[in-house]
Design a protein around this motif. Structure first.
Motif, PDB file in Angstrom:
ATOM      1  N   UNK A   1      11.362  53.205  19.436  1.00 57.78           N
ATOM      2  CA  UNK A   1      10.669  52.132  18.712  1.00 57.78           C
ATOM      3  C   UNK A   1      11.412  51.766  17.429  1.00 57.78           C
ATOM      4  N   UNK A   2      11.670  52.750  16.589  1.00 60.25           N
ATOM      5  CA  UNK A   2      12.313  52.467  15.304  1.00 60.25           C
ATOM      6  C   UNK A   2      12.641  53.763  14.599  1.00 60.25           C
ATOM      7  N   UNK A   3      13.716  53.717  13.806  1.00 64.68           N
ATOM      8  CA  UNK A   3      14.014  54.829  12.904  1.00 64.68           C
ATOM      9  C   UNK A   3      13.197  54.639  11.635  1.00 64.68           C
ATOM     10  N   UNK A   4      13.189  55.668  10.789  1.00 62.42           N
ATOM     11  CA  UNK A   4      12.537  55.526   9.484  1.00 62.42           C
ATOM     12  C   UNK A   4      13.276  54.470   8.677  1.00 62.42           C
ATOM     13  N   UNK A   5      12.527  53.639   7.943  1.00 63.19           N
ATOM     14  CA  UNK A   5      13.132  52.497   7.250  1.00 63.19           C
ATOM     15  C   UNK A   5      12.473  52.283   5.901  1.00 63.19           C
ATOM     16  N   UNK A   6      13.137  51.551   5.006  1.00 59.43           N
ATOM     17  CA  UNK A   6      12.529  51.222   3.716  1.00 59.43           C
ATOM     18  C   UNK A   6      11.286  50.358   3.909  1.00 59.43           C
TER      19      UNK A   6
ATOM     20  N   UNK B   1       4.344  53.984  13.814  1.00 60.81           N
ATOM     21  CA  UNK B   1       3.654  54.613  14.937  1.00 60.81           C
ATOM     22  C   UNK B   1       3.023  53.492  15.762  1.00 60.81           C
ATOM     23  N   UNK B   2       3.412  53.380  17.029  1.00 63.85           N
ATOM     24  CA  UNK B   2       2.987  52.270  17.892  1.00 63.85           C
ATOM     25  C   UNK B   2       1.843  52.693  18.796  1.00 63.85           C
ATOM     26  N   UNK B   3       0.922  51.783  19.002  1.00 65.38           N
ATOM     27  CA  UNK B   3      -0.121  51.979  20.010  1.00 65.38           C
ATOM     28  C   UNK B   3       0.517  51.829  21.383  1.00 65.38           C
ATOM     29  N   UNK B   4       0.362  52.830  22.223  1.00 61.74           N
ATOM     30  CA  UNK B   4       1.015  52.804  23.532  1.00 61.74           C
ATOM     31  C   UNK B   4       0.402  51.757  24.457  1.00 61.74           C
TER      32      UNK B   4
END
Length: 728
Positions: free
Chosen positions: A693-698, A481-484
């Protein structure tokens, strides 16, 4: 009235607020208009009864005019809540009502009973009401009491007389009613021979109620009541409840003669009484044997069919019948003998009773055949119950000091496709059970083969989930979760995955099955423990990430949820504010009162609480205001078309503004484009997650992403972007 009481009354009146004319205000009182002898409408259309005369006395003592309105009970309560009345008379104090009302001291004790069709037997307590619709008066305390006793199948009526009319028509066969009006209306409507009191349900005391924190009115009512003398109360009681006999003169001599005759007859009466007791006991025994199994005390075939047919008479009711037969039970009889085998049957009966809800039934047909009913025709729910029945039989049983193991075959029929009567449903469930025996026993079979295939998949998946928990096949992936504003990774959301061999099984495939089979609590606790352990590892490396974990709907209702969260935090030594639990809106529908205590306890640990998929369910500002919610997650469906679609922009802006007005943080999920990210930053959304931003990842890749996360400074336009197909 004495000089002092007159003076006090005048003083009280002078202290009251005056209208423009200088006259004292009117006290508006409401009560039930069909509650003889306390309050009812007389032939002249005016309120009559004990309460009407009591308020006239109160009026004469205080000098304050009383406006008494007799209306139906639900309307009386509505008038008080809406401010159209100052006082409500003849009301029980219950926990639910105490939240909005204050009460006077009690002035009468009232008994409430459960009344039933004379032809119904075997109803001795609230558990006997399963499978029946209970008639109640709308707004009556009976409703709350029945719900606390586990009875939810009720039909509400406006008045007591409507209930009895409905019972005479056959709409209901059982109703809950206070004793005085029950006896009055049963007699007046010539129904005293058709309905009898099955058992005393509870007793309570009448009070008068005012709105919460209306201390002035409460004190006024109490003070005026105190000025009514005991002699005046006694005359009121004699007038409406029956006068006591005053024996004087010849009556006294008659009393002495009657006493002597009573002495002569006391032995005869004692003999008659003992004989009647013996007859009543024998009659009760015969009635019990006619409707219940003498070994297990479960309903027998006769009572089971009566309950099934009564349920099928109700509109829009689904029903399933499950016939459970013990496999190879004859060997138990041969090995241990019938007395010990009977003890084993009683153990199984107790286990099966624990599986069903308050409105469902467990019965014994005889031998080793048991029947469970379920008010649902959903194959998933029915299979879950059948699987639970099969497994509860399979657990070890003690018999004669020796542990034995049994299996069971279960046959299922569903209304209406497999039968429209109790006899047909039982017959077809028996046919399905026989098919289960033919297929090797210890299995579940539906009357229709297509449903058996669904059930087989369901059971197989349940077994695989149990094995996966034992073999540590589940794992968590994390979506950042990124800070906008800064572009930094501020938190992650833990997402459950099942690595079954070389493939990852979608949660959509196994979560519904885990919920139905009662595995979701164990699975949910594993997720919380694992997420907290991983967060502790990142924190040891200097990270200040916050972890978001989804709660399942059934997990939210689990009594062990708070302890599981507290234990996970304690074992990892994490501050509570680093953990955020996400709850979907659908999990709150109709259960706000039940989950509020759980959420308050979780919030007391410092844990944050967010509403997931906000706006897609039954959105309500009520739970945002009254539950300890700290944030909301905007569902990705709202971002579709943004920023090009002005309607989508307006809706997102309204959600963010509303959340900020309630001091809540906002996370947007499903962000896929730079335009969406810029829009969210512009309208003040704090955090975002999604494929942009990103997919779920290990977890290892999250560690790498943290190392490359930008510093605190920087704008949304300057932060690094990930392509849609990026592994991040």
């Amino acid at each position: 009235m004495t000089k002092w009481s007159t003076f006090a009354a005048c003083l009280l009146v002078l202290c009251l607020p005056l209208a423009a004319t200088g006259t004292p205000r009117t006290l508006r009182v409401v009560g039930d208009n069909n509650y003889p002898p306390y309050l009812f409408i007389g032939p002249d259309g005016k309120p009559q009864g004990y309460a009407a005369d009591a308020w006239k006395l109160w009026e004469s003592k205080t000098g304050i005019r009383v406006q008494l309105t007799a209306t139906n009970w639900a309307d009386a309560q509505r008038r008080l809540r809406s401010g159209q009345a100052d006082v409500i008379d003849m009301i029980f104090r219950t926990p639910e009502r105490a939240a909005t009302l204050d009460f006077t001291r009690p002035f009468a004790t009232v008994e409430t009973g459960i009344y039933a069709d004379r032809n119904l037997t075997g109803i001795a307590d609230a558990s006997g009401l399963r499978g029946f619709v209970v008639g109640v008066q709308r707004g009556d305390a009976c409703v709350e009491r029945l719900r606390r006793a586990g009875v939810s199948n009720m039909r509400e009526y406006t008045s007591y007389s409507e209930i009895i009319d409905a019972a005479r028509r056959g709409d209901v066969r059982i109703f809950c009613m206070d004793r005085s009006p029950a006896e009055y209306y049963l007699y007046r409507l010539h129904a005293q021979d058709d309905f009898v009191k099955a058992f005393d349900f509870y007793s309570d005391r009448f009070r008068r109620g005012v709105r919460k924190r209306d201390a002035a009115t409460l004190a006024l009512v109490e003070q005026g009541t105190k000025w009514i003398t005991p002699q005046e109360r006694e005359r009121l009681h004699d007038k409406w409840m029956g006068q006591r006999v005053d024996l004087t003169g010849y009556a006294q001599r008659f009393k002495a003669v009657a006493s002597a005759l009573a002495l002569v007859g006391v032995l005869l009466l004692a003999w008659v009484y003992s004989l009647r007791r013996a007859v009543r006991k024998r009659t009760r025994d015969l009635r019990f044997l006619a409707h219940y199994d003498p070994l297990t005390s479960l309903p027998n075939r006769h009572l089971l069919l009566d309950r099934i047919d009564h349920t099928l008479d109700q509109p829009d009711f689904a029903l399933s019948v499950l016939l459970v037969n013990l496999d190879n039970f004859k060997r138990i009889n041969d090995r241990f003998g019938h007395p010990l085998a009977d003890e084993l049957l009683k153990q199984i009966a107790d286990r099966l009773k624990a599986l069903v809800g308050p409105i469902d039934t467990v019965a014994r047909l005889g031998g080793d055949d048991f029947v469970l009913t379920l008010r649902s025709a959903d194959v998933g729910q029915v299979t879950a119950l059948a699987e639970q029945a099969r497994q509860t039989v399979a657990r070890g049983l003690l018999i004669g000091g020796e542990e034995v193991f049994l299996s069971a075959s279960v046959g299922v029929s569903l209304h209406p496709d497999d039968g429209r009567t109790g006899v047909a449903l039982l017959k077809n469930a028996d046919t399905a059970m026989s098919r289960a025996k033919q297929h090797g026993r210890n299995t579940i079979s539906f009357y229709r083969a297509s449903q058996s295939a669904q059930a087989s998949y369901f059971v197989t998946m349940g077994t695989a989930i149990r094995h996966a928990l034992q073999r540590d096949e589940f794992e968590l992936h994390y979506q950042p979760q990124h800070c906008l504003r800064s572009g930094r990774i501020m938190g992650v959301e833990a997402l459950l995955r099942w690595r079954r061999g070389t493939e990852l099984v979608s949660p959509c495939e196994f979560i519904p099955c885990a919920e139905e089979l009662g595995l979701i609590e164990e699975l949910g606790e594993w997720v919380i423990r694992t997420a907290c352990r991983q967060l502790a590892l990142w924190r040891a490396g200097g990270s200040t990430l916050r972890m978001a974990v989804n709660l399942f709907a059934r997990q939210l209702a689990s009594p062990g949820l708070v302890a599981a969260v507290e234990s996970a935090l304690a074992h990892t030594q994490l501050p509570g504010e680093l953990l955020e639990l996400e709850i979907t809106e659908s999990a709150l529908v109709g259960t706000e009162a039940e989950v509020a205590t759980t959420l308050e306890a979780i919030r007391a640990l410092g844990v944050r609480i967010a509403i997931d998929d906000f706006g897609t369910g039954y959105s309500s500002l009520a739970y945002l205001r009254h539950l300890p919610v700290t944030g909301v997650k905007i569902d990705k469906s709202f971002l579709e078309g943004a920023p090009e679609d002005p309607t989508a922009v307006e809706v997102i802006g309204a959600i963010v503004a509303m959340a900020h007005a309630l001091n809540l943080t906002v996370v947007a999920e499903g962000v896929e484009t730079e335009g969406q990210a810029n829009l969210l930053e512009r309208i003040g959304c704090e955090l975002a997650q999604g494929w942009f931003y990103a997919a779920a990842m290990p977890p290892a890749r999250i560690t790498d992403a943290l190392m490359s996360s930008p510093p605190e400074s920087g704008s949304a336009a300057a932060r690094p972007r990930q392509r849609r197909d990026s592994p991040f």
